[in-house]
Design a protein around this motif. Structure first.
Motif, PDB file in Angstrom:
ATOM      1  N   CYS A 118      27.800  25.123 -13.241  1.00  0.00           N
ATOM      2  CA  CYS A 118      27.032  23.881 -13.063  1.00  0.00           C
ATOM      3  C   CYS A 118      26.485  23.398 -14.405  1.00  0.00           C
ATOM      4  O   CYS A 118      26.515  22.197 -14.700  1.00  0.00           O
ATOM      5  CB  CYS A 118      25.887  24.092 -12.076  1.00  0.00           C
ATOM      6  SG  CYS A 118      26.413  24.299 -10.370  1.00  0.00           S
ATOM      7  N   GLU A 173      27.731  24.037 -17.391  1.00  0.00           N
ATOM      8  CA  GLU A 173      28.859  23.562 -18.192  1.00  0.00           C
ATOM      9  C   GLU A 173      29.239  22.142 -17.786  1.00  0.00           C
ATOM     10  O   GLU A 173      29.523  21.301 -18.637  1.00  0.00           O
ATOM     11  CB  GLU A 173      30.056  24.495 -18.038  1.00  0.00           C
ATOM     12  CG  GLU A 173      29.907  25.807 -18.761  1.00  0.00           C
ATOM     13  CD  GLU A 173      31.027  26.788 -18.468  1.00  0.00           C
ATOM     14  OE1 GLU A 173      32.016  26.407 -17.782  1.00  0.00           O
ATOM     15  OE2 GLU A 173      30.925  27.940 -18.912  1.00  0.00           O
ATOM     16  N   GLU A 174      29.235  21.872 -16.492  1.00  0.00           N
ATOM     17  CA  GLU A 174      29.536  20.511 -16.012  1.00  0.00           C
ATOM     18  C   GLU A 174      28.521  19.513 -16.519  1.00  0.00           C
ATOM     19  O   GLU A 174      28.874  18.407 -16.928  1.00  0.00           O
ATOM     20  CB  GLU A 174      29.547  20.489 -14.476  1.00  0.00           C
ATOM     21  CG  GLU A 174      30.897  20.666 -13.884  1.00  0.00           C
ATOM     22  CD  GLU A 174      30.892  20.438 -12.378  1.00  0.00           C
ATOM     23  OE1 GLU A 174      30.250  19.477 -11.907  1.00  0.00           O
ATOM     24  OE2 GLU A 174      31.531  21.232 -11.687  1.00  0.00           O
ATOM     25  N   GLU A 212      26.736  19.718 -19.250  1.00  0.00           N
ATOM     26  CA  GLU A 212      26.953  19.529 -20.680  1.00  0.00           C
ATOM     27  C   GLU A 212      28.112  18.567 -20.929  1.00  0.00           C
ATOM     28  O   GLU A 212      28.063  17.742 -21.829  1.00  0.00           O
ATOM     29  CB  GLU A 212      27.227  20.863 -21.365  1.00  0.00           C
ATOM     30  CG  GLU A 212      25.995  21.721 -21.530  1.00  0.00           C
ATOM     31  CD  GLU A 212      26.295  23.057 -22.199  1.00  0.00           C
ATOM     32  OE1 GLU A 212      27.437  23.269 -22.658  1.00  0.00           O
ATOM     33  OE2 GLU A 212      25.375  23.890 -22.251  1.00  0.00           O
ATOM     34  N   GLU A 213      29.167  18.661 -20.118  1.00  0.00           N
ATOM     35  CA  GLU A 213      30.331  17.783 -20.264  1.00  0.00           C
ATOM     36  C   GLU A 213      29.968  16.335 -19.938  1.00  0.00           C
ATOM     37  O   GLU A 213      30.515  15.415 -20.540  1.00  0.00           O
ATOM     38  CB  GLU A 213      31.473  18.257 -19.371  1.00  0.00           C
ATOM     39  CG  GLU A 213      32.117  19.539 -19.844  1.00  0.00           C
ATOM     40  CD  GLU A 213      33.155  20.075 -18.880  1.00  0.00           C
ATOM     41  OE1 GLU A 213      33.474  19.392 -17.882  1.00  0.00           O
ATOM     42  OE2 GLU A 213      33.665  21.184 -19.137  1.00  0.00           O
ATOM     43  N   GLU A 214      29.052  16.147 -18.978  1.00  0.00           N
ATOM     44  CA  GLU A 214      28.642  14.801 -18.594  1.00  0.00           C
ATOM     45  C   GLU A 214      27.814  14.131 -19.678  1.00  0.00           C
ATOM     46  O   GLU A 214      27.782  12.918 -19.772  1.00  0.00           O
ATOM     47  CB  GLU A 214      27.856  14.835 -17.284  1.00  0.00           C
ATOM     48  CG  GLU A 214      28.704  15.174 -16.090  1.00  0.00           C
ATOM     49  CD  GLU A 214      27.904  15.293 -14.814  1.00  0.00           C
ATOM     50  OE1 GLU A 214      26.700  14.971 -14.811  1.00  0.00           O
ATOM     51  OE2 GLU A 214      28.490  15.703 -13.798  1.00  0.00           O
ATOM     52  N   TRP A 215      27.118  14.913 -20.492  1.00  0.00           N
ATOM     53  CA  TRP A 215      26.282  14.347 -21.554  1.00  0.00           C
ATOM     54  C   TRP A 215      27.170  13.968 -22.672  1.00  0.00           C
ATOM     55  O   TRP A 215      27.267  13.393 -23.498  1.00  0.00           O
ATOM     56  CB  TRP A 215      25.247  15.363 -22.018  1.00  0.00           C
ATOM     57  CG  TRP A 215      24.173  15.530 -20.993  1.00  0.00           C
ATOM     58  CD1 TRP A 215      24.265  16.238 -19.836  1.00  0.00           C
ATOM     59  CD2 TRP A 215      22.869  14.970 -20.995  1.00  0.00           C
ATOM     60  NE1 TRP A 215      23.112  16.167 -19.139  1.00  0.00           N
ATOM     61  CE2 TRP A 215      22.211  15.400 -19.826  1.00  0.00           C
ATOM     62  CE3 TRP A 215      22.183  14.172 -21.879  1.00  0.00           C
ATOM     63  CZ2 TRP A 215      20.925  15.038 -19.519  1.00  0.00           C
ATOM     64  CZ3 TRP A 215      20.896  13.823 -21.561  1.00  0.00           C
ATOM     65  CH2 TRP A 215      20.287  14.249 -20.385  1.00  0.00           C
TER      66      TRP A 215
END
Length: 57
Positions: A49, A51-52, A54-57
């Motif tokens: 969750c 990691e997801e 961080e990817e969205e930012w």
């Protein structure tokens, strides 16, 4: 974020399986036959969750 703490809400279903949810993280939940198994599983899910996020930012 490695040292961040999260609350885990734990319930036991009618079959005796432990269900854990992290209310601070969207769609972050897991299950296990024992509390130890649940906590191991929920740690992995928390990492995914985060990691997801961080990817969205």
């Amino acid at each position: 974020m490695k040292n961040k703490e999260f609350y885990v809400v734990i319930e036991r279903d009618e079959d005796g399986i432990y269900i854990g949810e992290v209310p601070q993280l969207k769609a972050c939940y897991s299950q296990g036959e024992t509390i130890d198994e649940l906590m191991h599983n929920i740690r992995e899910v928390i990492e995914m969750c985060l990691e997801e996020l961080e990817e969205e930012w």
